[in-house]
Design an enzyme around this catalytic site. Structure first.
Site, mmCIF file in Angstrom:
data_model
loop_
_atom_site.group_PDB
_atom_site.id
_atom_site.type_symbol
_atom_site.label_atom_id
_atom_site.label_comp_id
_atom_site.label_asym_id
_atom_site.label_seq_id
_atom_site.Cartn_x
_atom_site.Cartn_y
_atom_site.Cartn_z
ATOM 1 N N CYS A 48 6.510 -10.895 5.190
ATOM 2 C CA CYS A 48 6.539 -11.645 4.234
ATOM 3 C C CYS A 48 7.357 -12.823 5.359
ATOM 4 O O CYS A 48 6.312 -14.587 4.781
ATOM 5 C CB CYS A 48 7.327 -11.912 3.111
ATOM 6 S SG CYS A 48 7.294 -10.173 2.595
ATOM 7 N N ASP A 67 18.275 9.997 3.876
ATOM 8 C CA ASP A 67 16.965 9.091 4.183
ATOM 9 C C ASP A 67 15.902 9.567 3.440
ATOM 10 O O ASP A 67 16.541 10.633 2.753
ATOM 11 C CB ASP A 67 17.641 10.036 5.761
ATOM 12 C CG ASP A 67 16.622 11.712 5.268
ATOM 13 O OD1 ASP A 67 17.514 12.308 4.844
ATOM 14 O OD2 ASP A 67 15.333 12.235 5.486
ATOM 15 N N GLY A 71 16.718 24.079 8.983
ATOM 16 C CA GLY A 71 16.545 24.636 7.664
ATOM 17 C C GLY A 71 15.415 24.225 6.631
ATOM 18 O O GLY A 71 14.467 25.159 6.565
ATOM 19 N N ASP A 122 17.543 16.451 12.001
ATOM 20 C CA ASP A 122 18.430 17.433 10.903
ATOM 21 C C ASP A 122 18.057 18.860 11.294
ATOM 22 O O ASP A 122 18.368 19.203 12.675
ATOM 23 C CB ASP A 122 17.338 17.945 9.557
ATOM 24 C CG ASP A 122 15.287 18.041 10.253
ATOM 25 O OD1 ASP A 122 15.811 18.274 11.408
ATOM 26 O OD2 ASP A 122 15.070 17.672 9.322
ATOM 27 N N SER A 123 18.545 20.101 11.179
ATOM 28 C CA SER A 123 18.600 20.945 11.801
ATOM 29 C C SER A 123 17.270 21.876 11.610
ATOM 30 O O SER A 123 16.841 23.149 11.926
ATOM 31 C CB SER A 123 19.547 22.257 10.650
ATOM 32 O OG SER A 123 18.951 22.172 9.661
ATOM 33 N N CYS A 160 11.456 -12.565 0.701
ATOM 34 C CA CYS A 160 12.200 -10.999 1.737
ATOM 35 C C CYS A 160 11.870 -12.173 3.755
ATOM 36 O O CYS A 160 10.669 -12.872 3.585
ATOM 37 C CB CYS A 160 10.782 -10.268 1.805
ATOM 38 S SG CYS A 160 11.070 -9.207 2.945
ATOM 39 N N CYS A 170 11.386 -9.793 5.654
ATOM 40 C CA CYS A 170 10.390 -8.844 6.870
ATOM 41 C C CYS A 170 9.497 -9.738 7.757
ATOM 42 O O CYS A 170 8.721 -10.984 7.054
ATOM 43 C CB CYS A 170 9.830 -7.837 6.387
ATOM 44 S SG CYS A 170 8.094 -8.245 5.648
ATOM 45 N N HIS A 221 7.363 -4.219 5.841
ATOM 46 C CA HIS A 221 8.325 -4.707 5.069
ATOM 47 C C HIS A 221 9.202 -3.851 4.472
ATOM 48 O O HIS A 221 10.398 -3.515 3.581
ATOM 49 C CB HIS A 221 6.919 -5.446 3.563
ATOM 50 C CG HIS A 221 7.555 -5.489 2.896
ATOM 51 N ND1 HIS A 221 8.050 -6.593 2.287
ATOM 52 C CD2 HIS A 221 7.844 -4.972 2.001
ATOM 53 C CE1 HIS A 221 8.999 -6.853 0.885
ATOM 54 N NE2 HIS A 221 8.136 -5.565 0.522
#
Lengths: 372, 372
Positions: free
Chosen positions: B310, B267, B97, B94-95, B305, B307, B337
Site C-alpha cells: 500500500c 496465532d 499435538g 507448537d507441540s 495502510c 504495508c 499486507h
C-alpha cells in the site's frame, strides 16, 4: 527522441568488446548489461526493490503477454508500465513477434501482419507493425522493439530470406507508425543461420537508422558455435555507435561470449526460471540445491556472493529444505541470487573491458567451471 | 529460566483486557500479540526482513512439520531454528499435538503417547511427551508448547474428559522431561466445549505452575459464541500473572474478541493462507482482489495502510493482474499486507487497552465492517 543516447566509453584492446552507457528517460544503463525478464509486468518472485538491489538497471516486459493480460489499454490507464509495476528504472518491451511465432497457435502470416490464436482463450487476434507500435506505446517502455518475423531453426534459406525481407518491410512500417518521443524504437536483424542473410539484414537495418538494434532469431535451438559465428559475421556491418541487443540470450557463457563479440545488451529468462526449480548459478557452475548432497551443507549458495541470500546467512541446507517443501521463499532466495550473480558477472565483464583483458577474463571464468 | 518473564503493564478499565510485555531470550513482545505462522520454518512468501517490517515480534513454527522435514536433528546441527531460518526474534513452536490428531492418519492413542502415520511417506512414528520435548529442545524456540491431546469438535463429554486428563498427565511428564533453561515451556488447557472441564483444566494446569498457558482445542469447528463462552468460563481460573495464548485463533474479529476476554497471544494461518488466494484483509472487511470489480481500480489495497504494497503504490488493478496470472509477487504483496494489517490491528488493540476503551474499539471495528 528525448533523453535517449548511447556513449561508448572504451573498446577492449584485447577483444574489441565495448564498454558503454545507454541513456534513457528513466535512467542510465552500463553496458554490456543483462536484463532480467518481467514477462507479465513482474520479474517472477522479486519485489521491485529487491530487483533494484541486485544491481539491475533495466528489465524487460513482454508485449504479447501484456496485450493478452491485463491488456495494453489498462496499462496505459494505469499510467504506463513503470507506474503499473512500480519499477522506476528503464524498461524494454519486446514486440511480441517471437511469442506470436513460437507460442501462439495457427498463425497465418500475411504481408500486412500475423493472425494468431490466443494462448489463454483461443481467440483470434491480428498483429500488424502498426498495431504492435500502438501496444508498445501504450505500455510506454523506454525502449520498444520493432515487430519482426522470427524464423524457426532450422529453416530453409528461402524461408529465412522471405522472413528477413518481411522483417525489413515491417521495420520500415514500425518506424513510420512509431510516434512517442520518449521511447526509442530498435530495429531487429534477422536472417536465420545464413551468413549472407545476416550481413544483408544488418546492412538493411543500418540504412534505416534506428537508435539501436536487436539481433533476433538466434538461440532458438541452433548450436552455440553457430550463433557465435553469426555474431562474428554480422557485427562488422552493424552501426558502431548504436547499442546492439542479443535477444533472449543470457546464460553465463553466452553473456561473456556475446560481449566478446561486441554485444551490448542481453536478456534471458534462464536466471529466474531455473531458480524456481532449485538451480543456482555460481562461479563454479550450476548447483541443483534440491540434491541430497546439500542436506547438511551449512554454507551459503556461493561463498563471497553479496546477494540477499548469501549475504544474510541462508544456507544451502535451509534452501534445499525450502525447495523440497515447495516453499515460495526458495524461489525468492534463488532468484535474487541468480540475478545478482549475473549482474556481478556483467560487472566483471565491464571491468575486464576497461582493463583491456576480456579475453583473459572469459578464459578465467571457463577455467573455474562457471560455464559447465 | 533465563531471559524470560511477563509483565502486565495495564488492565483496561472498560473490559479487563491486559496490556503486557513478554520477555524472551530473543527479545520482547508487546501483548496482546498476533504471531504469524512459519509452518516449515518460513512464513510463506515472506523473507525474514520483510516479516520484521510488518511489526511482527514473534513467529510460530510447527514441530510436527519440522520433525518430518528436514528433521529436528538437522535443525539442531544448523544451530537451531533462529539460525536455520535467519529470524533472530522470538519463535514459538507448537507441540505437534494438533497435527498428529488432525492431519496424520491411523492414530493409536495410548497412555505413553501417540502412534501416527507420516503425511509425507506413510511411515509410522510414535510421539510421547518426552520425545516431543526432545524435538522442541532441538528446534530451540524461545517458547515450547507441552504435548497435548486435542479432542475434535464435537466430542462426547466422556471423551473430552479423558483427553483432558491425559493432557494433564502429559503436561506433568513434559515438565519433567524439559531441560532447556533458555526455553519457556507452556502448558495447554483442554476440555472441549464443556465449561466444567475447561475450569477443571485451567485449575489443574495452574497448579503445575507453567510460565505461560496455551488454550487449545478451540476454533476447531465449534461456533464462535461457544468459543467466547469457554474463554469467559475459564479465564477467572487462569493465573493472572502468566501469559495466555489462544492457539490457532486469529481472524480479525477473534483477535479483538479474544483480547477483550483476557487473551495475550494469538496465532493464525488465515492471514498468509488467504493471501495466496488473492484475499486481502482491510478495515472494511475482506476484499477478493481477483474480482472483476478491481480490474481498473488504481487505488491501494487499503488507503492509509503502511504495508509495503500500500505504501509503495501497488494498485488493486496490478495485484488483481498478478493474482490472475498466478504470479508469486501477488502472494508476496498480499501476505505482507495481511500480516501488517493484523499487526496494526493489534497496535490498535493495545492502544485501546492503554486508554481503557477496548470495548468501544471493538464496536468501532465491527461498525466499520472489519469483521464482515
Amino acid at each position: 527522441m528525448k533523453g535517449f543516447g548511447f556513449e561508448i566509453l572504451h573498446i577492449c584492446a584485447q577483444s574489441g568488446a565495448r564498454l558503454g552507457r545507454l541513456h534513457t528517460p528513466h535512467g542510465d544503463i552500463d553496458t554490456p548489461c543483462y536484463m532480467p525478464v518481467g514477462t507479465q509486468a513482474t520479474v517472477k518472485a522479486m519485489r521491485p526493490d529487491e530487483l533494484a538491489v541486485t544491481g539491475t538497471q533495466i528489465c524487460l516486459a513482454n508485449t504479447y503477454h501484456l496485450f493478452e493480460r491485463p491488456g495494453h489499454g489498462l496499462v496505459r490507464e494505469a499510467g504506463g508500465l513503470h507506474e503499473f509495476m512500480r519499477w522506476d528504472k528503464p524498461i524494454l518491451t519486446d514486440s511480441g513477434g517471437f511469442q506470436v511465432f513460437s507460442l501462439a497457435v495457427a498463425n497465418k502470416i500475411r504481408e500486412d501482419g500475423v493472425e494468431f490464436r490466443s494462448l489463454l482463450d483461443g481467440k483470434k487476434h491480428f498483429f500488424t507493425p502498426e498495431s504492435v507500435m500502438e501496444i508498445e506505446e501504450a505500455l510506454g517502455a523506454d525502449i520498444a522493439m520493432a515487430f519482426d518475423e522470427c524464423a524457426p531453426w532450422p529453416s530453409e534459406e528461402s524461408y529465412a530470406r522471405a522472413a528477413m525481407n518481411r522483417t525489413h518491410r515491417w521495420a520500415e512500417r514500425c518506424k513510420k507508425a512509431h510516434t512517442r518521443e520518449d521511447q526509442a524504437l530498435f530495429g531487429i536483424v534477422q536472417g536465420g543461420t545464413y551468413r549472407v542473410l545476416r550481413v544483408e539484414s544488418a546492412k538493411a537495418l543500418a540504412d534505416m537508422d534506428f537508435p539501436g538494434y536487436g539481433i533476433g532469431g538466434l538461440s532458438v535451438g541452433e548450436p552455440k558455435p553457430l550463433m557465435y559465428e553469426m555474431l562474428e559475421e554480422l557485427m562488422p556491418h552493424m552501426p558502431k555507435e548504436k547499442p546492439r541487443y542479443l535477444m533472449g540470450v543470457g546464460s553465463p557463457d553466452c553473456l561473456v561470449e556475446g560481449a566478446l563479440r561486441g554485444v551490448d545488451m542481453f536478456d534471458c529468462v534462464l536466471q529466474t526460471r531455473i531458480a524456481r526449480n532449485g538451480l543456482a548459478l555460481t562461479s563454479f557452475g550450476k548447483r541443483m540445491l534440491r540434491n541430497a548432497s546439500f542436506e547438511r551443507d551449512f554454507s551459503p549458495i556461493e561463498e563471497g556472493c553479496d546477494c540477499y541470500a548469501c549475504k544474510n546467512g541462508f544456507t544451502r541446507a535451509y534452501i534445499r529444505h525450502l525447495v523440497k517443501c515447495r516453499e515460495i521463499l526458495a524461489a525468492q532466495l534463488i532468484t535474487a541470487h541468480n540475478i545478482r550473480f549475473s549482474q556481478r558477472l556483467m560487472e566483471g565483464v565491464r571491468k575486464a573491458i576497461r582493463e583491456d583483458r576480456l579475453t583473459d577474463f572469459a578464459r578465467e571464468c571457463a577455467d573455474k567451471g562457471m560455464f559447465d
